[in-house]
Design an enzyme around this catalytic site. Structure first.
Site, PDB file in Angstrom:
ATOM      1  N   HIS A  62       0.794  -1.230   0.000  1.00 28.39           N
ATOM      2  CA  HIS A  62       0.000   0.000   0.000  1.00 28.39           C
ATOM      3  C   HIS A  62       0.822   1.272   0.000  1.00 28.39           C
ATOM      4  O   HIS A  62       0.258   2.358   0.154  1.00 28.39           O
ATOM      5  CB  HIS A  62      -0.928   0.052   1.212  1.00 28.39           C
ATOM      6  CG  HIS A  62      -1.989  -0.994   1.225  1.00 28.39           C
ATOM      7  ND1 HIS A  62      -3.226  -0.793   0.664  1.00 28.39           N
ATOM      8  CD2 HIS A  62      -1.995  -2.250   1.727  1.00 28.39           C
ATOM      9  CE1 HIS A  62      -3.964  -1.888   0.831  1.00 28.39           C
ATOM     10  NE2 HIS A  62      -3.227  -2.783   1.467  1.00 28.39           N
ATOM     11  N   LYS A 106      -8.051  14.077   4.574  1.00 30.97           N
ATOM     12  CA  LYS A 106      -7.236  12.853   4.571  1.00 30.97           C
ATOM     13  C   LYS A 106      -6.191  13.018   5.657  1.00 30.97           C
ATOM     14  O   LYS A 106      -6.069  14.093   6.242  1.00 30.97           O
ATOM     15  CB  LYS A 106      -6.559  12.649   3.211  1.00 30.97           C
ATOM     16  CG  LYS A 106      -5.840  13.905   2.684  1.00 30.97           C
ATOM     17  CD  LYS A 106      -5.217  13.682   1.319  1.00 30.97           C
ATOM     18  CE  LYS A 106      -6.195  13.906   0.186  1.00 30.97           C
ATOM     19  NZ  LYS A 106      -6.302  12.778  -0.723  1.00 30.97           N
ATOM     20  N   ARG A 107      -5.422  11.948   5.958  1.00 30.84           N
ATOM     21  CA  ARG A 107      -4.340  12.107   6.914  1.00 30.84           C
ATOM     22  C   ARG A 107      -3.419  13.249   6.479  1.00 30.84           C
ATOM     23  O   ARG A 107      -3.236  13.487   5.290  1.00 30.84           O
ATOM     24  CB  ARG A 107      -3.527  10.806   7.017  1.00 30.84           C
ATOM     25  CG  ARG A 107      -4.214   9.726   7.824  1.00 30.84           C
ATOM     26  CD  ARG A 107      -4.388  10.123   9.275  1.00 30.84           C
ATOM     27  NE  ARG A 107      -3.148  10.075   9.993  1.00 30.84           N
ATOM     28  CZ  ARG A 107      -2.860   9.182  10.936  1.00 30.84           C
ATOM     29  NH1 ARG A 107      -3.750   8.261  11.284  1.00 30.84           N
ATOM     30  NH2 ARG A 107      -1.697   9.201  11.566  1.00 30.84           N
ATOM     31  N   LYS A 126       1.099  14.401   0.764  1.00 37.83           N
ATOM     32  CA  LYS A 126      -0.263  14.685   0.308  1.00 37.83           C
ATOM     33  C   LYS A 126      -0.466  16.173   0.011  1.00 37.83           C
ATOM     34  O   LYS A 126      -1.439  16.567  -0.612  1.00 37.83           O
ATOM     35  CB  LYS A 126      -1.274  14.193   1.338  1.00 37.83           C
ATOM     36  CG  LYS A 126      -1.265  12.671   1.521  1.00 37.83           C
ATOM     37  CD  LYS A 126      -2.256  12.241   2.598  1.00 37.83           C
ATOM     38  CE  LYS A 126      -2.130  10.773   2.974  1.00 37.83           C
ATOM     39  NZ  LYS A 126      -2.821   9.871   2.031  1.00 37.83           N
ATOM     40  N   THR A 170      -8.410   6.627  -2.046  1.00 34.00           N
ATOM     41  CA  THR A 170      -9.774   6.119  -2.208  1.00 34.00           C
ATOM     42  C   THR A 170     -10.768   7.249  -1.962  1.00 34.00           C
ATOM     43  O   THR A 170     -11.894   7.200  -2.441  1.00 34.00           O
ATOM     44  CB  THR A 170     -10.053   4.947  -1.249  1.00 34.00           C
ATOM     45  OG1 THR A 170      -9.542   5.290   0.043  1.00 34.00           O
ATOM     46  CG2 THR A 170      -9.385   3.681  -1.733  1.00 34.00           C
ATOM     47  N   LYS A 180     -14.502   8.472  -3.692  1.00 36.64           N
ATOM     48  CA  LYS A 180     -15.717   8.822  -2.937  1.00 36.64           C
ATOM     49  C   LYS A 180     -16.250  10.177  -3.363  1.00 36.64           C
ATOM     50  O   LYS A 180     -17.464  10.366  -3.532  1.00 36.64           O
ATOM     51  CB  LYS A 180     -15.426   8.817  -1.428  1.00 36.64           C
ATOM     52  CG  LYS A 180     -15.094   7.439  -0.886  1.00 36.64           C
ATOM     53  CD  LYS A 180     -14.384   7.473   0.470  1.00 36.64           C
ATOM     54  CE  LYS A 180     -13.727   6.122   0.732  1.00 36.64           C
ATOM     55  NZ  LYS A 180     -12.762   6.171   1.858  1.00 36.64           N
TER      56      LYS A 180
HETATM   57  C1  26V Z   1       2.271   1.821   8.026  1.00 35.76           C
HETATM   58  C2  26V Z   1       2.393   1.716   9.366  1.00 35.76           C
HETATM   59  C3  26V Z   1       3.709   1.554   9.886  1.00 35.76           C
HETATM   60  C4  26V Z   1       3.685   1.047  11.275  1.00 35.76           C
HETATM   61  C5  26V Z   1       2.723   1.809  12.116  1.00 35.76           C
HETATM   62  C6  26V Z   1       1.329   1.654  11.618  1.00 35.76           C
HETATM   63  C7  26V Z   1       1.271   1.775  10.169  1.00 35.76           C
HETATM   64  C8  26V Z   1       0.056   1.927   9.610  1.00 35.76           C
HETATM   65  C9  26V Z   1      -0.057   2.033   8.269  1.00 35.76           C
HETATM   66  C10 26V Z   1       1.073   1.980   7.479  1.00 35.76           C
HETATM   67  C11 26V Z   1       1.006   2.038   6.029  1.00 35.76           C
HETATM   68  C12 26V Z   1      -0.169   2.710   5.648  1.00 35.76           C
HETATM   69  C13 26V Z   1      -0.279   2.571   4.218  1.00 35.76           C
HETATM   70  C14 26V Z   1      -1.562   3.140   3.744  1.00 35.76           C
HETATM   71  O1  26V Z   1      -2.503   3.416   4.470  1.00 35.76           O
HETATM   72  N1  26V Z   1      -1.581   3.299   2.475  1.00 35.76           N
HETATM   73  C15 26V Z   1      -2.733   3.802   1.825  1.00 35.76           C
HETATM   74  O2  26V Z   1      -3.473   2.683   1.383  1.00 35.76           O
HETATM   75  C16 26V Z   1      -4.627   3.070   0.704  1.00 35.76           C
HETATM   76  C17 26V Z   1      -5.392   1.812   0.392  1.00 35.76           C
HETATM   77  O3  26V Z   1      -4.679   1.030  -0.501  1.00 35.76           O
HETATM   78  C18 26V Z   1      -4.255   3.856  -0.531  1.00 35.76           C
HETATM   79  O4  26V Z   1      -5.443   4.272  -1.154  1.00 35.76           O
HETATM   80  C19 26V Z   1      -3.423   5.068  -0.161  1.00 35.76           C
HETATM   81  O5  26V Z   1      -2.964   5.712  -1.320  1.00 35.76           O
HETATM   82  C20 26V Z   1      -2.242   4.631   0.653  1.00 35.76           C
HETATM   83  O6  26V Z   1      -1.537   5.748   1.164  1.00 35.76           O
END
Ligand code: 26V
Length: 824
Positions: free
Chosen positions: A368, A559-560, A565, A667, A671
């Protein structure tokens, strides 16, 4: 819930009796111990919840019987995060109970909407990855795919964001405090999960060397189930979240010693595993507790999967890949590859080669993100201490993998270091993505562009050695929550025009295309958008005590908060417009309201500085009379799923402006467009495919391409100062940020932002895209003046969103990766 023996299943009558209102009253009295009169909102919410739950439970039991009888292959979706949002309306929508519910509460002193607001939004995830998992749950159930979502039941979800004096302040999110009527806790259903200890070799009865994991510390995993009903079907899937719990036996020795507090401390330590969600996205944290959470989820889940498999197929593990598909939602659950091997090798006595073949056929992994700081690694020392047997297995997997490389790619000795699961260095690290890729038969990115970047750069060498392994499944969103539920007004207009088949078959929206030029339909479309903007304005009034004019262009980025971003670009555009008004208070401009929302990771200081800037700029703009009726700005606190459901339908303009190549998919972009917003965006993630679907003339694209970004970075060609020297307005905007214009008496408050742009090389190329962005925004405003033209494009956006249904995405996973069929 599991059916044990289906053949001798007798007839039972467990069907719900009576009307919904009777059921609500019964629950208010017998389940909640309250009186039905005078009606109280909270009790009626819960009474309604239980009444709806009864109806669901009935279907659930039938669905589980169906599963069992059909011996279908099952999909296990492993995710550390889910963002389901509120359940009540989702259940009512998917069970098609709306009219019955309206009838039941018509004499109550509150509306269904008011009851809905009683539910606490379950924020068991950070952002896009967690929400995607929840959209996929909805689609799997709707498509009748026997799928299970597995994850963790955190006591505290993503923090509650307050804005105090313009700053983000994190508050704990005790979402479970008032109870959670939707879960079924399996209190008698506990699995042991082991940690620490050591690996011990021994010779088995046939003279083979085998291993066992001994001297471990145990914790217990309790299953908490949540029902996931499909839309337009009676099918109900299950989501199983694990909670860590303590039991008496564990602490008995302490109690026997009379060490009451010692025993209690042990209990607290143990229960803390699922206490809280890690609130950082896109940045891996090397903390022991996080790895514990990951293994805890994986161990309990595989225990469940193996138990279910063995109940029907005994020791016939060669059949496992025909019965089970396991999808890893990013690398967070990727220790599952080692745990799966450990189960087969150490507990089921399967040989290595056969176990490995079964594992690879069973697992698949979704990536992701391409951000290097998000790619997970664990120090060898930590992993080896917490999970000694797993480290051994990882070493063995790696050893065999490197041996294969030596054999098959003798001319590429460089691959040894590049692709090894172990990264050498002062602290040796386990690269979880490498483990996931080597242990899976399919690895997918989440949009075409992202998958290409994975194949050509991030995992390029893996693509050489496994040419068929890396693939794409473009993300999707569920039309049930994101249009039917979030925007009933637009849903109704659409259904009047083309019928309601679009809810389960989003390609049907194409039938709106001929109506895009129909002036009467445009008028109706505009009227609905206006209602949604009024509702959003009233919501902003409740949160921020000012109500933007619904006739203004609602320009939204939610968004975050992350540098890539580029919320900063949106803010800088706001400042530029403000500056134009300061220079010429008479300026004739299209009235605009800029709406921002999003959480920053608590330790991400620059992102928090950006939030402060947004709030400071908003305060000035909103309080300056020259902006009256022309420009306003809102930063909404605590962005979450239920807030998104209010904000997105009210947007005219959707901001999807990440540095090209950095947003895997997005995503939110889908929406917004589904709800008729036009997009201003870069050629990044799924924006590229949105442009292909809606047509380049119906989207506002700007900025560098991902190829340009890469070339400029690699060649060291980019110099932000070059642009600053040539752009007077840009200089003015930067000057306002770095002076005390927005922080009177606190000069230097936004110095970190200025420095990131001008001293530290502007890694995300905000400055490079600034002018192109402002020009495009000008064009947006000009287009907005022409109401009919805007409506036409808005209709065309909605009409062309069929591809972005998560139903389509799930069909692709089912066909190309899982090899599963829907139930009959
Ligand atoms: C990484 C980590 C590292 C450890 C701590 C907790 C944590 C939580 C999440 C992540 C990676 C997050 C990646 C993520 O959310 N990517 C998003 O995924 C969406 C669904 O595929 C995508 O639409 C977004 O572009 C992408 O940023």
């Amino acid at each position: 819930m599991e059916v044990s023996d289906q053949s001798s299943r007798p007839e039972h009558d467990f069907k719900c009796q009576g009307t919904l209102l009777q059921a609500i009253h019964r629950h208010v009295v017998t389940t909640l111990g309250n009186d039905v009169f005078p009606p109280r909102k909270e009790t009626y919410y819960k009474g309604l919840a239980y009444a709806v739950r009864d109806r669901l439970m009935e279907r659930w039991v039938m669905a589980q019987r169906d599963f069992y009888d059909q011996k279908a292959k099952r999909v296990y979706y492993l995710s550390m995060e889910y963002l389901p949002g509120r359940f009540l309306m989702n259940y009512i929508t998917n069970l098609e109970l709306e009219q019955e519910v309206e009838a039941a509460i018509k004499d109550m002193p509150f509306t269904l909407q008011a009851l809905e607001e009683e539910e606490w939004d379950a924020g068991l995830g950070n952002g896009g990855l967690g929400r995607l998992a929840s959209c996929f749950m909805d689609s799997m159930a709707t498509l009748k795919i026997p799928g299970y979502g597995y994850g963790l039941r955190y006591d505290y979800g993503i923090f509650f964001q307050k804005i105090v004096n313009g700053y983000q302040v994190e508050k704990s999110d005790n979402w479970i405090r008032n109870g959670f009527p939707w879960e079924i806790k399996r209190t008698g259903f506990l699995y042991d999960v082991n940690f620490y200890g050591r690996s011990q070799a021994y010779i088995d009865s046939v003279g083979e060397t085998r291993y066992r994991w001994v001297d471990t510390q145990q914790v217990h995993a309790m299953a908490c189930d949540i029902m996931i009903p499909g839309y337009g079907t009676k099918h109900v899937n299950n989501m199983r979240l694990w909670e860590s719990v303590s039991d008496e036996a564990f602490s008995l020795t302490h109690f026997n010693d009379g060490d009451y507090t010692g025993a209690m401390q042990a209990k607290v330590r143990e229960e803390s595993i699922t206490k809280v969600l890690y609130p950082s996205d896109e940045k891996a944290e090397g903390r022991e507790l996080r790895l514990k959470q990951q293994y805890f989820m994986v161990a309990a889940t595989l225990h469940d999967i193996f138990r279910r498999f063995k109940k029907k197929h005994g020791q016939e593990f060669q059949k496992l890949p025909d019965q089970v598909a396991i999808q890893l939602n990013d690398t967070h659950p990727s220790i599952a590859v080692a745990e799966f091997m450990r189960r087969l090798l150490d507990e089921e006595m399967v040989g290595w080669d056969q176990a490995w073949e079964i594992a690879v056929k069973t697992f698949a992994y979704t990536n992701h993100t391409v951000l290097p700081e998000a790619l997970e690694t664990w120090p060898v020392e930590l992993l080896g201490r917490l999970l000694p047997r797993h480290l051994e297995i990882i070493y063995e997997i790696n050893h065999r993998f490197l041996e294969m490389l030596r054999q098959d790619f003798p001319h590429r000795p460089d691959l040894q270091n590049k692709l090894s699961i172990i990264k050498e260095g002062p602290t040796r690290l386990v690269r979880m993505a490498h483990l996931a890729i080597i242990g899976s038969h399919a690895v997918n990115g989440v949009a075409e562009l992202h998958s290409r970047i994975i194949r050509e750069s991030l995992f390029r060498d893996f693509n050489t050695i496994y040419p068929d392994r890396l693939t794409n499944v473009t993300n999707g969103i569920t039309p049930r929550r994101w249009l039917r539920q979030a925007n009933p007004e637009l849903s109704q207009l659409i259904s009047q025009a083309i019928g309601d088949a679009w809810i389960a078959d989003l390609d049907q929206l194409k039938r709106l295309i001929p109506l895009a030029d129909d002036a009467a339909f445009q008028q109706q479309w505009i009227a609905v958008k206006r209602i949604k903007k009024q509702q959003l304005s009233a919501y902003i009034q409740r949160k921020l005590k000012f109500s933007p004019n619904p006739d203004a262009l609602f320009d939204v980025q939610v968004k975050r908060i992350h540098e890539y971003k580029r919320q900063l670009l949106t803010i800088m555009h706001g400042i530029a417009l403000y500056r134009r008004l300061l220079i010429n208070p008479q300026l004739d401009m299209v009235p605009r309201t800029i709406i921002l929302a999003g959480k920053a990771a608590p330790a991400y200081h620059l992102a928090k500085n950006i939030i402060k800037l947004a709030n400071a700029v908003a305060e000035q703009i909103n309080n300056n009379p020259i902006c009256q009726g022309k420009l306003s700005m809102a930063f909404l606190p605590n962005y979450c799923i239920s807030q998104a459901e209010k904000v997105i339908p009210g947007a005219d303009l959707s901001e999807q402006i990440s540095t090209a190549g950095m947003e895997a998919s997005g995503t939110g972009n889908m929406k917004f467009a589904l709800n008729g917003a036009l997009t201003i965006g870069t050629l990044d993630g799924a924006n590229v495919e949105i442009m292909e679907e809606v047509g380049a003339e119906n989207i506002f694209i700007f900025g560098l391409t991902s190829e340009e970004v890469e070339q400029w970075r690699e060649g060291g060609l980019y110099n932000p100062r070059w642009y600053v020297e040539r752009d007077e307005e840009l200089r003015g905007v930067l000057q306002m940020i770095s002076s005390d214009t927005f922080c009177p008496g606190q000069p230097g408050l936004f110095e970190p932002i200025r420095a990131s742009l001008l001293e530290r090389g502007d890694y995300y190329m905000v400055i490079a895209d600034f002018r192109a962005y402002l020009d495009r925004q000008q064009e947006v405003a000009e287009t907005y003046r022409n109401t009919g033209e805007w409506a036409r494009r808005s209709i065309l956006n909605t009409a062309n969103m069929g591809k972005f249904s998560s139903d389509r995405a799930i069909r692709e996973y089912a066909r190309n990766i899982w090899d599963v069929e829907p139930l009959r």
